[in-house]
Scaffold this motif. Sequence first.
Motif, PDB file in Angstrom:
ATOM      1  N   LEU A 103       0.861  -1.176   0.000  1.00  2.38           N
ATOM      2  CA  LEU A 103       0.000   0.000   0.000  1.00  2.38           C
ATOM      3  C   LEU A 103       0.898   1.226   0.000  1.00  2.38           C
ATOM      4  CD1 LEU A 103      -1.348  -2.306   1.939  1.00  2.38           C
ATOM      5  CD2 LEU A 103      -3.038  -0.560   2.295  1.00  2.38           C
ATOM      6  N   TYR A 104       0.639   2.165  -0.891  1.00  2.00           N
ATOM      7  CA  TYR A 104       1.455   3.373  -0.922  1.00  2.00           C
ATOM      8  C   TYR A 104       0.618   4.547  -1.410  1.00  2.00           C
ATOM      9  CZ  TYR A 104       1.785   1.768  -5.751  1.00  2.00           C
ATOM     10  OH  TYR A 104       1.479   1.329  -7.007  1.00  2.00           O
ATOM     11  N   GLY A 105       0.957   5.720  -0.907  1.00  2.00           N
ATOM     12  CA  GLY A 105       0.221   6.905  -1.312  1.00  2.00           C
ATOM     13  C   GLY A 105       0.531   8.084  -0.424  1.00  2.00           C
ATOM     14  N   GLY A 106      -0.416   8.999  -0.360  1.00  2.00           N
ATOM     15  CA  GLY A 106      -0.183  10.209   0.403  1.00  2.00           C
ATOM     16  C   GLY A 106      -1.451  10.758   1.015  1.00  2.00           C
ATOM     17  N   SER A 107      -1.262  11.831   1.781  1.00  2.00           N
ATOM     18  CA  SER A 107      -2.405  12.459   2.432  1.00  2.00           C
ATOM     19  C   SER A 107      -2.154  13.948   2.606  1.00  2.00           C
ATOM     20  CB  SER A 107      -2.687  11.807   3.787  1.00  2.00           C
ATOM     21  OG  SER A 107      -1.612  12.017   4.667  1.00  2.00           O
ATOM     22  N   ILE A 108      -3.246  14.660   2.772  1.00  2.00           N
ATOM     23  CA  ILE A 108      -3.235  16.080   3.111  1.00  2.00           C
ATOM     24  C   ILE A 108      -4.028  16.206   4.401  1.00  2.00           C
ATOM     25  CG2 ILE A 108      -3.963  18.390   2.424  1.00  2.00           C
ATOM     26  CD1 ILE A 108      -3.837  17.411  -0.486  1.00  2.00           C
ATOM     27  N   ARG A 121      -2.769   3.571  -3.013  1.00  2.00           N
ATOM     28  CA  ARG A 121      -2.804   2.532  -4.041  1.00  2.00           C
ATOM     29  C   ARG A 121      -2.580   1.204  -3.336  1.00  2.00           C
ATOM     30  NH1 ARG A 121      -4.966   1.311  -8.848  1.00  2.00           N
ATOM     31  NH2 ARG A 121      -3.738  -0.267  -9.888  1.00  2.00           N
ATOM     32  N   VAL A 122      -3.444   0.244  -3.593  1.00  2.00           N
ATOM     33  CA  VAL A 122      -3.361  -1.065  -2.958  1.00  2.00           C
ATOM     34  C   VAL A 122      -3.068  -2.098  -4.040  1.00  2.00           C
ATOM     35  CG1 VAL A 122      -4.582  -2.778  -1.576  1.00  2.00           C
ATOM     36  CG2 VAL A 122      -5.040  -0.338  -1.215  1.00  2.00           C
ATOM     37  N   ASN A 123      -1.952  -2.818  -3.885  1.00  2.00           N
ATOM     38  CA  ASN A 123      -1.573  -3.896  -4.797  1.00  2.00           C
ATOM     39  C   ASN A 123      -1.479  -5.177  -3.987  1.00  2.00           C
ATOM     40  OD1 ASN A 123      -1.286  -2.119  -6.975  1.00  2.00           O
ATOM     41  ND2 ASN A 123       0.804  -1.650  -6.384  1.00  2.00           N
ATOM     42  N   THR A 124      -2.352  -6.129  -4.269  1.00  2.00           N
ATOM     43  CA  THR A 124      -2.381  -7.376  -3.527  1.00  2.00           C
ATOM     44  C   THR A 124      -2.218  -8.542  -4.484  1.00  2.00           C
ATOM     45  OG1 THR A 124      -3.876  -6.404  -1.895  1.00  2.00           O
ATOM     46  CG2 THR A 124      -3.717  -8.795  -1.924  1.00  2.00           C
ATOM     47  N   ASP A 125      -1.300  -9.456  -4.160  1.00  2.00           N
ATOM     48  CA  ASP A 125      -1.100 -10.692  -4.907  1.00  2.00           C
ATOM     49  C   ASP A 125      -1.476 -11.858  -4.008  1.00  2.00           C
ATOM     50  OD1 ASP A 125      -0.073  -9.526  -7.287  1.00  2.00           O
ATOM     51  OD2 ASP A 125       1.837  -9.209  -6.265  1.00  2.00           O
ATOM     52  N   PHE A 126      -2.396 -12.694  -4.491  1.00  2.00           N
ATOM     53  CA  PHE A 126      -2.860 -13.851  -3.732  1.00  2.00           C
ATOM     54  C   PHE A 126      -2.040 -15.072  -4.104  1.00  2.00           C
ATOM     55  CE2 PHE A 126      -6.370 -10.896  -3.920  1.00  2.00           C
ATOM     56  CZ  PHE A 126      -6.802 -10.875  -2.608  1.00  2.00           C
ATOM     57  N   ASP A 127      -1.681 -15.887  -3.102  1.00  2.00           N
ATOM     58  CA  ASP A 127      -0.831 -17.044  -3.319  1.00  2.00           C
ATOM     59  C   ASP A 127      -1.617 -18.262  -3.816  1.00  2.00           C
ATOM     60  OD1 ASP A 127       1.232 -15.478  -2.407  1.00  2.00           O
ATOM     61  OD2 ASP A 127       1.214 -16.321  -0.398  1.00  2.00           O
ATOM     62  N   ASP A 186      -5.247  -8.082  -6.951  1.00  2.00           N
ATOM     63  CA  ASP A 186      -6.299  -7.095  -6.756  1.00  2.00           C
ATOM     64  C   ASP A 186      -5.603  -5.758  -6.585  1.00  2.00           C
ATOM     65  OD1 ASP A 186      -8.735  -5.899  -6.348  1.00  2.00           O
ATOM     66  OD2 ASP A 186      -8.949  -6.562  -4.273  1.00  2.00           O
ATOM     67  N   ASN A 187      -5.805  -4.861  -7.522  1.00  2.00           N
ATOM     68  CA  ASN A 187      -5.150  -3.554  -7.506  1.00  2.00           C
ATOM     69  C   ASN A 187      -6.206  -2.468  -7.627  1.00  2.00           C
ATOM     70  OD1 ASN A 187      -2.439  -4.667  -7.584  1.00  2.00           O
ATOM     71  ND2 ASN A 187      -2.959  -5.293  -9.666  1.00  2.00           N
TER      72      ASN A 187
END
Length: 173
Positions: A88-93, A113-119, A126-127
């Motif tokens: 998960l990466y991103g920013g805030s104000i 931004r959420v990037n998930t890889d399922f095993d 799921d992005n």
Amino acid sequence: MKINSLKKHIALIALVIFQFAFSQDSNPKNNFWNKVQFGGGLGLGFGNNSTNISVAPSAIYNFNEKVALGVGIQYSYIRQKDFYTSHLYGGSIIGLVNPIQEIQLSAELEELRVNTDFDNSSLTSDNFWNTALFLGAGYKTNNATIGVRYNVLHNDNNNIYTTAFMPFVRVYF
């Protein structure tokens, strides 16, 4: 909450922040860096075949003793062994208002931004983008504030947070 109602609340919050922000400063010798404070969060969690690591630095600019505005960035790594790995990466104000010295009100817009890889699943990945708008209140003493915030955009079916209410501890130096 309807979109029009949300827009009205955001406009009201912005008006209050700008009212305090543009109050006159009685000390003209203050320069930009004397009004900047740095803080953020570090998180480290280990459990039954799980790992959670978070880094979230932030900075605020104090317009005066009542109003501050800032930005932050965030990165989180989450791993549940034999199930998924997520970044998960991103920013805030963030806007902070102290109507009295001990009370701090906040509004924070966060975009991750959420990037998930399922095993071992029929889903391979799921992005998506997750947007949160937190309104909060806390007790402030010196550089630390403890309180609770509420995500007005929370949706149980499409969100990385399990609940709309979240406690927080905020520290700026």
